[in-house]
Scaffold this active site. Structure first.
Site, mmCIF file in Angstrom:
data_model
loop_
_atom_site.group_PDB
_atom_site.id
_atom_site.type_symbol
_atom_site.label_atom_id
_atom_site.label_comp_id
_atom_site.label_asym_id
_atom_site.label_seq_id
_atom_site.Cartn_x
_atom_site.Cartn_y
_atom_site.Cartn_z
ATOM 1 N N GLY A 47 0.830 -1.204 0.000
ATOM 2 C CA GLY A 47 0.000 0.000 0.000
ATOM 3 C C GLY A 47 0.858 1.244 0.000
ATOM 4 O O GLY A 47 2.060 1.186 -0.250
ATOM 5 N N ASN A 48 0.237 2.381 0.249
ATOM 6 C CA ASN A 48 0.983 3.645 0.330
ATOM 7 C C ASN A 48 0.317 4.560 1.328
ATOM 8 O O ASN A 48 -0.740 4.258 1.872
ATOM 9 C CB ASN A 48 1.116 4.286 -1.054
ATOM 10 C CG ASN A 48 -0.229 4.617 -1.660
ATOM 11 O OD1 ASN A 48 -0.933 5.496 -1.164
ATOM 12 N ND2 ASN A 48 -0.607 3.905 -2.705
ATOM 13 N N ALA A 49 0.935 5.700 1.571
ATOM 14 C CA ALA A 49 0.542 6.573 2.684
ATOM 15 C C ALA A 49 -0.528 7.605 2.306
ATOM 16 O O ALA A 49 -0.815 8.502 3.084
ATOM 17 C CB ALA A 49 1.781 7.302 3.224
ATOM 18 N N SER A 50 -1.153 7.467 1.150
ATOM 19 C CA SER A 50 -2.185 8.440 0.771
ATOM 20 C C SER A 50 -3.356 8.397 1.746
ATOM 21 O O SER A 50 -3.880 7.330 2.053
ATOM 22 C CB SER A 50 -2.683 8.142 -0.648
ATOM 23 O OG SER A 50 -3.788 8.969 -0.949
ATOM 24 N N ALA B 146 -3.394 7.839 -5.255
ATOM 25 C CA ALA B 146 -2.023 7.326 -5.297
ATOM 26 C C ALA B 146 -2.115 5.884 -5.785
ATOM 27 O O ALA B 146 -2.520 4.990 -5.034
ATOM 28 C CB ALA B 146 -1.379 7.402 -3.921
#
Ligand code: C5P
Length: 241
Positions: A29-32, A102
């Site tokens: 995943g990512n930090a968006s 993102a």
């Protein structure tokens, strides 16, 4: 009262971070946080638009009144955005698409159908092979060129950049604006706690036509309004319907 300058328009906003499964319980995943995407949808609604909110994983509530299409992976997000942008059945296509999500550039090539387990016998660890995800924004540009998305649809990208030895944030942003083929690219500087997860943002809105407008530091709602201002200037006066 806000200007109702998006009345009668249909806009698509993608928001949040995609998750690419490694196994049934794990993902890349990512930090968006989805805050900028939610603000874009909320401000478009306030300005009178019909909003399709293609929402991956976010930390903020969905704006009331948006048509929410929940997605998880990049491939799901791509399908939802292209469908909403092109229109389907009685639904008209989009006057604008803003890609605030993102989207993961890579996904595990072969997600495990069962939970990946530690070896009992040794200290080995799995090696995960990744494959490229499609670039959704590039796909929209191509669909518009091929006529699957209306030629009048305004396409907007976001770019999180860090300055480095090869150029400043703005220089990277200008190059990317041209490379991506979108009409507008909203460039923000990341790193050092900027942008991700915070309420404020500082951006430069770069037009493919060479225009540049710096906005902020300002709340993500103000950034959103500046993006819609730039979109409104580029949407043809006659609604192509
Ligand atoms: O090239 P870069 O990933 O920095 O571009 C960011 C922009 O492209 C954002 O608008 C993002 O939503 C979009 N993007 C996309 N598909 C990807 C990666 C990014 O549409 N696979």
């Amino acid at each position: 009262a806000p200007a109702r300058d998006l009345a009668g328009r249909h806009v698509v906003v993608s928001s949040g971070g995609t998750r690419e499964p490694l196994d049934p319980v794990r993902f890349l995943g990512n930090a968006s946080s989805g805050r900028q995407g939610a603000a874009l949808a909320a401000r478009a609604l306030a300005r009178g638009a019909r909003v399709t909110y293609v929402r991956a994983h976010t930390e903020v509530p969905d704006p009331a009144g948006a048509h929410v299409v929940p997605v998880s992976t990049a491939l799901q997000l791509r399908d939802a955005v292209l469908t909403a942008a092109a229109g389907q059945g009685a639904q008209t296509g989009a006057d604008a698409v803003v890609m605030a999500a993102a989207v993961a550039d890579f996904r595990p090539a072969a997600p495990s159908e069962t939970k990946i387990k530690k070896s009992e016998a040794d200290e080995s660890a799995p090696v995960v092979e990744l494959v490229r995800n499609p670039d959704v924004l590039a796909g929209l540009v191509e669909a518009r060129r091929e006529g699957r998305v209306a030629s009048t649809t305004v396409l907007v990208g976001f770019a999180a950049e860090t300055g480095d030895a090869t150029g400043s944030v703005l220089e990277h942003g200008r190059l990317k604006a041209v490379r991506k083929g979108a009409d507008l690219l909203v460039v923000n500087e990341v790193g050092g706690g900027r942008a991700f997860g915070t309420a404020d943002n500082t951006v430069v809105i770069i037009g493919a036509d060479g225009t540049e407008r710096a906005v902020g530091p300002a709340p993500k709602e103000s950034i959103a309004d500046a993006v819609w201002d730039a979109v409104v200037m580029r949407v043809p006066a006659e609604n192509p319907g």
